[in-house]
Design an enzyme around this catalytic site. Structure first.
Site, short mmCIF file in Angstrom:
data_model
loop_
_atom_site.label_atom_id
_atom_site.label_comp_id
_atom_site.label_asym_id
_atom_site.label_seq_id
_atom_site.Cartn_x
_atom_site.Cartn_y
_atom_site.Cartn_z
N ASP A 82 0.69 -1.36 0.02
CA ASP A 82 0.09 0.17 -0.23
C ASP A 82 0.98 1.26 0.06
O ASP A 82 0.67 2.34 -0.30
CB ASP A 82 -1.10 -0.07 1.27
CG ASP A 82 -2.10 -0.95 1.09
OD1 ASP A 82 -2.34 -1.52 -0.01
OD2 ASP A 82 -2.83 -1.11 2.00
N ALA A 194 -7.31 5.27 10.62
CA ALA A 194 -8.57 5.86 11.27
C ALA A 194 -9.20 4.67 11.93
O ALA A 194 -9.66 4.55 12.80
CB ALA A 194 -9.30 6.36 10.24
#
EC number: 2.7.1.23
Length: 289
Positions: A82, A194
């Site tokens: 990622d 998050a």
């Protein structure tokens, strides 16, 4: 919508794609071996532009990712995890479609496993669809810093110290917080930092930004989901207490109490090549299991 689908298709047996880019991690032999395999397999079929850093390790001519659109590249193959995808997207003002080959660990942004890479690339060259995902522009005192694909984190500049700050949405006070920090995430980034901080997972079709306090001092400081077209302002409140703003975990900037941080939805989305019809919820569950 923060996620839209587009199609690029071939005519008959001819390849739809003529020029592709490759950008990879450069510190792992297996990643470089994958790049070599892609080059050996497809160099005779399409024109391939290799990123400068990758090309230097391989001893070949390279092209900066930033210039690939100008060279007519139609998609970029990102080989790594990622982080590699996020770095490649960040280098492009108006990002090209990205096809991620997963040479990392969890990989929410990289859908193709190494054993499937060659077959998948071959299929993609005959045509593909891609999804647009919203990004967020970050401004410091009116000057644009970067564009975030995943998240923006505002944290104390000193480890184990809390900061006090206000978060405003369209000039309306959302909350005054004392916390280790706060994370502002796109739907794409809602499964990253998050989520680890206790925020909700947001379907990419939801046009929103999630605001997640990190270890807040008061229990009433909770995560919020706000419209993506909102203008978000962050102000530090304590004199002589600096903070750091980190963008996609890639770049960081020191901010001081007199500084003003603003976040706005970007005009330039990220684009991800779609290679599976697996629904979002099943995909997330599979990645997290």
């Amino acid at each position: 919508m923060c996620m839209r689908r587009f199609y690029i298709c071939s005519q008959g047996d001819n390849l739809a794609i003529k020029r592709i880019g490759i950008a990879s991690r450069c510190d792992r032999p297996e990643v470089l071996d994958m790049v070599r395999e892609i080059l050996a397999r497809f160099s005779s079929q399409v024109q391939i532009f290799v990123s400068t850093a990758t090309a230097e390790v391989l001893g070949i001519e390279g092209t900066p990712v930033e210039r690939m659109r100008d060279e007519g590249v139609e998609l970029v193959i990102s080989v790594g995890g990622d982080g590699t995808v996020l770095r490649n997207i960040a280098k492009m003002k108006d990002p090209l479609p990205i096809l991620g080959i997963n040479m990392g660990t969890l990989g929410f942004l990289v859908d193709v496993e190494p054993e499937d890479a060659i077959e998948t690339i071959e299929e993609v060259l005959y045509g593909f669809s891609y999804l647009e995902r919203m990004r967020v522009d970050v401004f410091l005192n009116g000057e644009m810093l970067e564009t975030a694909t995943n998240e923006i984190a505002v944290m104390s500049a000193k480890p184990a110290k809390i900061i006090q700050f206000e978060v405003h949405v369209n000039d309306c006070l959302l909350d005054e917080m004392r916390a280790d920090g706060v994370v502002f995430a796109t739907p794409t980034g809602s499964t990253a930092y998050a989520m680890s901080a206790g925020g909700p997972i947001i379907n990419p079709r939801v046009n929103a930004i999630v605001v997640v306090p990190v270890a807040p001092f008061k229990l009433s400081s909770r995560p919020w989901v706000i419209p993506a077209d909102s203008e978000i302002t962050v102000k530090l409140l304590e004199h002589k207490k600096d903070a750091v703003i980190a963008i996609d975990g890639q770049k960081s900037y020191r901010i001081r109490p007199e500084d003003i941080v603003k976040l706005k939805k970007s005009k330039f989305p990220a684009r991800f090549v779609r290679i599976s019809d697996t629904c979002f919820y099943e995909r997330v569950q599979r990645k997290l299991s």
